[in-house]
Every structure is written in C-alpha cells, then in structure tokens.
Design a protein around this motif. Structure first.
Motif, PDB file in Angstrom:
ATOM      1  N   ASN A  20      -4.211  -4.492   2.809  1.00 46.65           N
ATOM      2  CA  ASN A  20      -3.761  -4.351   1.427  1.00 46.65           C
ATOM      3  C   ASN A  20      -4.970  -4.632   0.543  1.00 46.65           C
ATOM      4  O   ASN A  20      -5.646  -5.642   0.728  1.00 46.65           O
ATOM      5  CB  ASN A  20      -2.649  -5.379   1.208  1.00 46.65           C
ATOM      6  N   LYS A  59       3.539   0.476  -4.654  1.00 42.93           N
ATOM      7  CA  LYS A  59       2.691  -0.441  -5.437  1.00 42.93           C
ATOM      8  C   LYS A  59       3.399  -1.693  -5.974  1.00 42.93           C
ATOM      9  O   LYS A  59       2.826  -2.789  -5.924  1.00 42.93           O
ATOM     10  CB  LYS A  59       2.041   0.336  -6.584  1.00 42.93           C
ATOM     11  N   ASP A  91      -1.312  -4.139 -14.410  1.00 39.51           N
ATOM     12  CA  ASP A  91      -0.480  -3.357 -13.470  1.00 39.51           C
ATOM     13  C   ASP A  91       0.861  -4.034 -13.208  1.00 39.51           C
ATOM     14  O   ASP A  91       1.862  -3.377 -12.955  1.00 39.51           O
ATOM     15  CB  ASP A  91      -1.181  -3.250 -12.107  1.00 39.51           C
ATOM     16  N   TYR A  92       0.844  -5.365 -13.191  1.00 45.75           N
ATOM     17  CA  TYR A  92       2.048  -6.098 -12.804  1.00 45.75           C
ATOM     18  C   TYR A  92       2.629  -6.924 -13.953  1.00 45.75           C
ATOM     19  O   TYR A  92       3.280  -7.945 -13.731  1.00 45.75           O
ATOM     20  CB  TYR A  92       1.737  -7.001 -11.593  1.00 45.75           C
ATOM     21  N   GLU A 136       0.827  -1.221   0.000  1.00 46.82           N
ATOM     22  CA  GLU A 136       0.000   0.000   0.000  1.00 46.82           C
ATOM     23  C   GLU A 136       0.858   1.266   0.000  1.00 46.82           C
ATOM     24  O   GLU A 136       0.358   2.353  -0.206  1.00 46.82           O
ATOM     25  CB  GLU A 136      -0.932   0.018   1.217  1.00 46.82           C
ATOM     26  N   TYR A 148      -5.431  -7.412 -11.981  1.00 49.05           N
ATOM     27  CA  TYR A 148      -4.131  -6.771 -11.734  1.00 49.05           C
ATOM     28  C   TYR A 148      -3.059  -7.108 -12.770  1.00 49.05           C
ATOM     29  O   TYR A 148      -1.939  -6.611 -12.671  1.00 49.05           O
ATOM     30  CB  TYR A 148      -3.624  -7.130 -10.328  1.00 49.05           C
ATOM     31  N   GLY A 193       3.086  -4.865  -4.097  1.00 52.90           N
ATOM     32  CA  GLY A 193       1.751  -5.464  -4.009  1.00 52.90           C
ATOM     33  C   GLY A 193       1.667  -6.790  -4.748  1.00 52.90           C
ATOM     34  O   GLY A 193       0.816  -7.623  -4.447  1.00 52.90           O
TER      35      GLY A 193
END
Ligand code: BDP
Length: 342
Positions: free
Chosen positions: A191, A118, A330-331, A115, A327, A121
């Motif tokens: 989270n 990022k 994002d990753y 958090e 996600y 995460g």
C-alpha cells in the motif's frame, strides 16, 4: 464432490484448473424442481472463503463462525468452505480473484485493500486512532459503514469489519526509540501510504506479501517488519526478529467480504442471511481476538522477545506529520469523522 477429502481438494485447487468451475459443477448452479428457482427452497451453493492466517487464528475462527451461521440458517443449502493459511494465495492475488468472482469470499486486511478502493487507505495513516474503543466507535458509525460500502465500486462487497489490534515495529536489531528505525529495511503491507510512512520514519520500505516475510527476515533481505502481537506470534517472526517496540502506529481493521459478482447472483433472502451472519460473527471474532492477543504477547515474551513500550508517542507523531499532511485533503471527511468518534 464429497469424495474429495479436504486435502485433495486443496491440491486440486492448487492446479490451474479453475476451482469455481469445479464447484459450479457440484453445487452453485443447482436449482430445485425442474430447474425452477422456488423461493422457499432456493438454490444450492458451495463457496470458498480465503484467509491468510492459520487455522486457530482469530480471523479464521470468525470466518468459520460466519460459515457455520450461514449453513445453519440455510439448512445446509449454502456451504462455505474456509481455506486458511493462504492456501488460495496471498492477499493481493486473492483480492483480484474475488473481483473476478473466481473466489467468492475472503477475509483480508484493509491494508492491501486500500490499493483497490482508495477510501479504505485511510486505515494505513499513522496514529489516527487513540484506542480500540475509538476505532470501533468509528467502524460502527455511518462513515465507517460507508467505507465498507465503497468496496462495491471495486467489484467487492464488504460485509463486516474484524478486529486486528494495533501494529508495531519489530526488528533483528535493537529498537528502543524512533531513531533506531533509521536506515532499517522494513517490510510493509502493499500500500503506497506505507511507503511514505516508512520514509518519514527514516527507514527503507520493502512492500511484499505477508507469506514472504519470515524467510526475508531469516535471510537478512529485510531487517524488520511491523504487525500486531497475534501475527508476530503465529507467523514465527518473533523467532527471527526479537526486538519489538509497541508504538501502535496503525489500527488496520480486517474486512470480511464477498465478490460483487457472487453477491449479485443471490436472492434477496440469501443476501440478508449472509449479511446478518457476517455481522453476527464479529462478536466471536472479537472475543477470540482479545484472548489471542494476550496469549501471543505472553508467548513471545516467554520465548525471549524484547518488548519496549513507548512512553512518549510525540516524537513518533512529529516524524510522520508529513504523511498526514500529504493525505489530509484526500481523506478530509473521513478524518473529520474519525476525530468526531474520539
Ligand atoms: C495481519 C493481517 C493480515 C495481513 C498481514 C500483513 O491480519 O491479513 O496479511 O497482517 O501484514 O495483521 O500483510
């Protein structure tokens, strides 16, 4: 400062008085000679390292090994006192203090760290690692190191990863299959990925600090939680939530880190010592981890916990697919690197 025993020091630190100010008075501003900072002798420092776990827990043993190496290599010039048992606060609060430089070091889970930075995460995404070997191959890769380095933009400097095994669900109610999680109120680490994860599994997520979980289980505020064997054991959660299912949904590494504010004040030579000592302490932490994990599993079984091993993980993976899909973009890079490390 020596005349304060450890206990009274802790009490002092529990007051609103800034501990850093106190410690600054007893060491961190000290220079040698006539206020000059000779490279040979360097400055004297007295730092604090916060950990949520009890004294004999593998992360705390790693922290202590780290402190001991730094102490030896600087001939006592840099002193790091380890404060276990969440004496300096719960993880989220400690991270905030580290960002400010009020607490210099901490060992925390990368769960709540996600958090603040990022990239970290990613470790909360479910079933991304097949095994401990797979996880460590990734952690030691360039991409793994890059994730640690990403903490700098959040005013922290990651020094090393520590082992944390895999996380599994446990509950006061029987847990035999993924369907048994349906409708349960389950504590998760603070989270947001964990919220999505629990919802995908049909449970009601309840994020809260680690230190509140035992009483919440006891009073029935929550039905269950999730963690590795050592935490399930040392937190006594096994006494109030006896049904444990080994699904291994996450491998969330621990992170040993220093405040960026503190780091920036150190000489290059001291930075080198601290960085090397952190990496050296990993060996001890991982050895202690392997031992403790086995002992904890045996202990909770002997105490009457019901352990269910998941033989087919596919239905679990199917259910959490929406989380990965959410996600994935994002990753992207890091998930690819994790796949490559397989
Ligand atoms: C444990 C981690 C600890 C976390 C805790 C949690 O070692 O740092 O605080 O989980 O669930 O495994 O919050």
């Amino acid at each position: 400062m020596e005349f304060f025993g450890k206990k009274s020091l802790t009490i002092l630190l529990g007051t609103t008085l800034s501990a850093s100010l106190l410690l600054a008075g007893c060491g961190s501003t000290e220079t040698n000679g006539k206020g000059s900072d000779s490279k040979d002798e360097g400055k004297k420092y007295s730092f604090r390292l916060a950990d949520t776990h009890p004294d004999n827990y593998p992360t705390v043993l790693g922290d202590k090994k780290f402190a001991e190496i730094v102490n030896e290599k600087t001939k006592g010039r840099i002193k790091i006192d380890v404060f276990p048992n969440a004496q300096l606060g719960e993880e989220k609060a400690v991270i905030e203090q580290v960002q400010l430089g009020a607490i210099e070091f901490t060992r925390v889970s990368s769960g709540p760290l996600g958090e603040f930075s990022k990239p970290l995460g990613v470790f909360s995404l479910p079933y991304i690692f097949d095994s401990e070997e797979h996880e460590w191959k990734f952690l030691e890769s360039d991409k793994g190191k890059e994730l640690l380095a990403s903490l700098e933009s959040a005013k922290m400097k990651g020094l090393a990863y520590y082992d944390s095994g895999s996380r599994n669900f446990y509950s006061k109610k029987p847990l035999k299959s993924v369907d048994d999680l349906k409708g349960l109120k389950v504590r998760v680490q603070q989270n947001k990925i964990n919220i999505d994860l629990m919802e995908a599994l049909g449970a009601n997520p309840s994020p809260m600090p680690y230190g509140e979980v035992f009483s919440s289980l006891q009073t029935g505020v929550i039905d269950g939680a999730e963690n590795n064997y050592p935490s399930y054991d040392s937190s006594n959660h096994y006494q109030v939530a006896k049904n444990f299912i080994e699904d291994g949904h996450q491998r969330v590494p621990e992170v040993l880190m220093i405040s960026k504010t503190t780091w920036d004040k150190l000489s290059d030579a001291d930075k080198k010592i601290i960085q090397e000592a952190a990496l050296e302490s990993v060996k001890t932490q991982r050895e202690e981890w392997a031992k403790f994990e086995k002992e904890s599993e045996a202990k909770v079984k002997a105490a009457g916990a019901t352990i269910t091993k998941v033989t087919d993980i596919k239905p679990w993976q199917e259910k959490v697919k929406p989380v990965i899909d959410k996600y994935r973009a994002d990753y992207k890079d890091v998930l690819e690197a994790i796949d490559k490390a397989r």
